[in-house]
Design a protein around this motif. Structure first.
Motif, PDB file in Angstrom:
ATOM      1  N   LEU A   1      41.490  35.731  26.293  1.00 52.24           N
ATOM      2  CA  LEU A   1      40.133  35.933  26.783  1.00 52.24           C
ATOM      3  C   LEU A   1      40.099  37.090  27.779  1.00 52.24           C
ATOM      4  O   LEU A   1      41.079  37.329  28.498  1.00 52.24           O
ATOM      5  N   PRO A   2      38.987  37.827  27.856  1.00 50.50           N
ATOM      6  CA  PRO A   2      38.881  38.944  28.813  1.00 50.50           C
ATOM      7  C   PRO A   2      38.612  38.413  30.227  1.00 50.50           C
ATOM      8  O   PRO A   2      37.582  38.675  30.845  1.00 50.50           O
ATOM      9  N   LEU A   3      39.583  37.667  30.748  1.00 53.97           N
ATOM     10  CA  LEU A   3      39.450  36.951  32.012  1.00 53.97           C
ATOM     11  C   LEU A   3      39.983  37.792  33.164  1.00 53.97           C
ATOM     12  O   LEU A   3      41.152  38.159  33.179  1.00 53.97           O
ATOM     13  N   ARG A   4      39.127  38.095  34.142  1.00 53.05           N
ATOM     14  CA  ARG A   4      39.537  38.911  35.284  1.00 53.05           C
ATOM     15  C   ARG A   4      39.724  38.098  36.563  1.00 53.05           C
ATOM     16  O   ARG A   4      40.509  38.471  37.424  1.00 53.05           O
ATOM     17  N   GLU A   5      38.963  37.006  36.696  1.00 53.98           N
ATOM     18  CA  GLU A   5      39.003  36.254  37.940  1.00 53.98           C
ATOM     19  C   GLU A   5      38.873  34.755  37.669  1.00 53.98           C
ATOM     20  O   GLU A   5      38.283  34.345  36.668  1.00 53.98           O
ATOM     21  N   ILE A   6      39.408  33.953  38.561  1.00 58.00           N
ATOM     22  CA  ILE A   6      39.150  32.519  38.595  1.00 58.00           C
ATOM     23  C   ILE A   6      38.799  32.150  40.027  1.00 58.00           C
ATOM     24  O   ILE A   6      39.532  32.502  40.966  1.00 58.00           O
ATOM     25  N   GLY A   7      37.673  31.494  40.217  1.00 55.38           N
ATOM     26  CA  GLY A   7      37.255  31.055  41.538  1.00 55.38           C
ATOM     27  C   GLY A   7      37.472  29.560  41.697  1.00 55.38           C
ATOM     28  O   GLY A   7      37.243  28.779  40.776  1.00 55.38           O
ATOM     29  N   ILE A   8      37.929  29.175  42.881  1.00 52.33           N
ATOM     30  CA  ILE A   8      38.154  27.766  43.206  1.00 52.33           C
ATOM     31  C   ILE A   8      36.957  27.270  44.005  1.00 52.33           C
ATOM     32  O   ILE A   8      36.567  27.870  45.010  1.00 52.33           O
ATOM     33  N   GLY A   9      36.339  26.194  43.551  1.00 53.77           N
ATOM     34  CA  GLY A   9      35.101  25.705  44.134  1.00 53.77           C
ATOM     35  C   GLY A   9      35.205  25.281  45.585  1.00 53.77           C
ATOM     36  O   GLY A   9      36.292  24.931  46.072  1.00 53.77           O
ATOM     37  N   PRO A  10      34.068  25.257  46.296  1.00 53.63           N
ATOM     38  CA  PRO A  10      34.066  24.939  47.727  1.00 53.63           C
ATOM     39  C   PRO A  10      34.317  23.461  48.026  1.00 53.63           C
ATOM     40  O   PRO A  10      34.517  23.099  49.186  1.00 53.63           O
ATOM     41  N   GLY A  11      34.332  22.635  46.992  1.00 55.20           N
ATOM     42  CA  GLY A  11      34.663  21.232  47.196  1.00 55.20           C
ATOM     43  C   GLY A  11      36.152  20.993  47.353  1.00 55.20           C
ATOM     44  O   GLY A  11      36.587  19.886  47.696  1.00 55.20           O
ATOM     45  N   PHE A  12      36.945  22.030  47.085  1.00 52.22           N
ATOM     46  CA  PHE A  12      38.399  21.974  47.261  1.00 52.22           C
ATOM     47  C   PHE A  12      38.790  22.818  48.462  1.00 52.22           C
ATOM     48  O   PHE A  12      38.038  23.699  48.892  1.00 52.22           O
ATOM     49  N   SER A  13      39.988  22.616  48.952  1.00 56.94           N
ATOM     50  CA  SER A  13      40.583  23.615  49.828  1.00 56.94           C
ATOM     51  C   SER A  13      41.441  24.519  48.955  1.00 56.94           C
ATOM     52  O   SER A  13      41.944  24.089  47.911  1.00 56.94           O
ATOM     53  N   LEU A  14      41.582  25.769  49.359  1.00 55.67           N
ATOM     54  CA  LEU A  14      42.383  26.717  48.575  1.00 55.67           C
ATOM     55  C   LEU A  14      43.804  26.196  48.401  1.00 55.67           C
ATOM     56  O   LEU A  14      44.400  26.299  47.332  1.00 55.67           O
TER      57      LEU A  14
END
Length: 294
Positions: free
Chosen positions: A251-264
């Motif tokens: 897939l042409p995937l450039r980024e993955i964001g982790i939601g604010p309900g988690f801690s990094l």
């Protein structure tokens, strides 16, 4: 007989302004969606009638009904009155066109979308390379189109009004040429019914404008459809592979964001391991949107 007009108003006929294209467009999902897409190198485009917001269809139908009723209220040729009545009749029938949609946003860190589409903040975004999607979507053999959602009610109405006028002109010409009235009325009504549903794919109420949505849309047949379970029942979907989306194996995937309900720290090692497992190397970021669980 009206196919050329229908094609101009299909999602495939929408023209993109290169200056207005985002670099990355984001799909909000839960953990299952993230794992599913990376493990299969494919996305799941939901059948249009099973999208989260079912009012989308009614929004466009209301615009069309208003246009048709205005025409029938004024003095116009009897044949055009019959055409408008036939179109209204077609709109009330169950729609069997299987259009599948995969939604993305220009905004990769929207609190409302984290809440609405990413498991109340405990989810992820997948950021896709827009140029790769545009190139593949514009190819002659493309199985999907990439287009921007229209929120401006005036532009929505003008587009549908222009399409109706084109259908009416072609309709009037064919009647004048002596073609069967009944046949031409049916063909014209079916054509504008299809245009209505095509435009509905990219029309949304202005209250959703903050989502800044783009869509991957694809027409399918029943044999291609699969069905998945979700919290509120079953949903048909179409699988679009990386090969179909960008001509590559991944897939042409450039980024993955982790939601604010988690801690990094909670999720970063797991996301990195998932990407290694399936051969992806995106930039990984943590949401900065202020978050409080509902």
């Amino acid at each position: 007989m009206f196919q050329e007009i229908v094609d101009r108003y299909s999602p495939y006929g929408f023209k993109l302004d290169a200056a207005g294209l985002p670099v990355v467009a984001y799909h909000y999902t839960d953990a299952g969606g993230l794992v599913g897409m990376l493990s299969s190198d494919a996305i799941w485009a939901s059948e249009y009638r099973f999208l989260n917001d079912r009012s989308e269809v009614q929004h466009t139908l209301a615009i069309v009904r208003s246009l048709l009723l205005k025409r029938t209220d004024r003095q116009c040729a009897n044949d055009l009155r019959k055409l408008c009545a036939k179109i209204l009749q077609e709109l009330d029938k169950p729609q069997d066109t299987e259009v599948c949609v995969f939604s993305l946003s220009e905004d990769g860190d929207s609190l409302s979308q984290w809440r609405g589409y990413a498991h109340d903040g405990q989810g992820f975004t997948l950021g896709f390379d827009v140029n790769a999607l545009v190139r593949a979507g514009e190819a002659d053999d493309a199985v999907f189109c990439f287009s921007k959602v229209e929120y401006d009610a005036t532009k929505q109405q003008l587009g549908l009004s222009k399409a109706l006028e084109e259908v009416e002109r072609e309709f009037t010409k064919r009647i004048a040429d002596g073609q069967s009235r009944a046949h031409v009325i049916t063909a014209a009504a079916n054509a504008f019914d299809l245009i209505t549903w095509n435009r509905a794919v990219n029309n949304k109420h202005v209250s959703f404008e903050s989502e800044r949505e783009w869509r991957i849309s694809s027409f399918s047949n029943a044999a291609e459809m699969k069905v998945r379970a979700r919290q509120n029942g079953l949903a048909p979907y179409l699988e679009l592979t990386a090969k179909e989306l960008c001509g590559l194996e991944k897939l042409p995937l450039r980024e993955i964001g982790i939601g604010p309900g988690f801690s990094l720290q909670d999720q970063l090692p797991a996301v990195k391991a998932l990407c290694r497992q399936y051969g992806y190397k995106p930039r990984i970021y943590s949401a900065s949107a202020p978050y409080r669980s509902l």
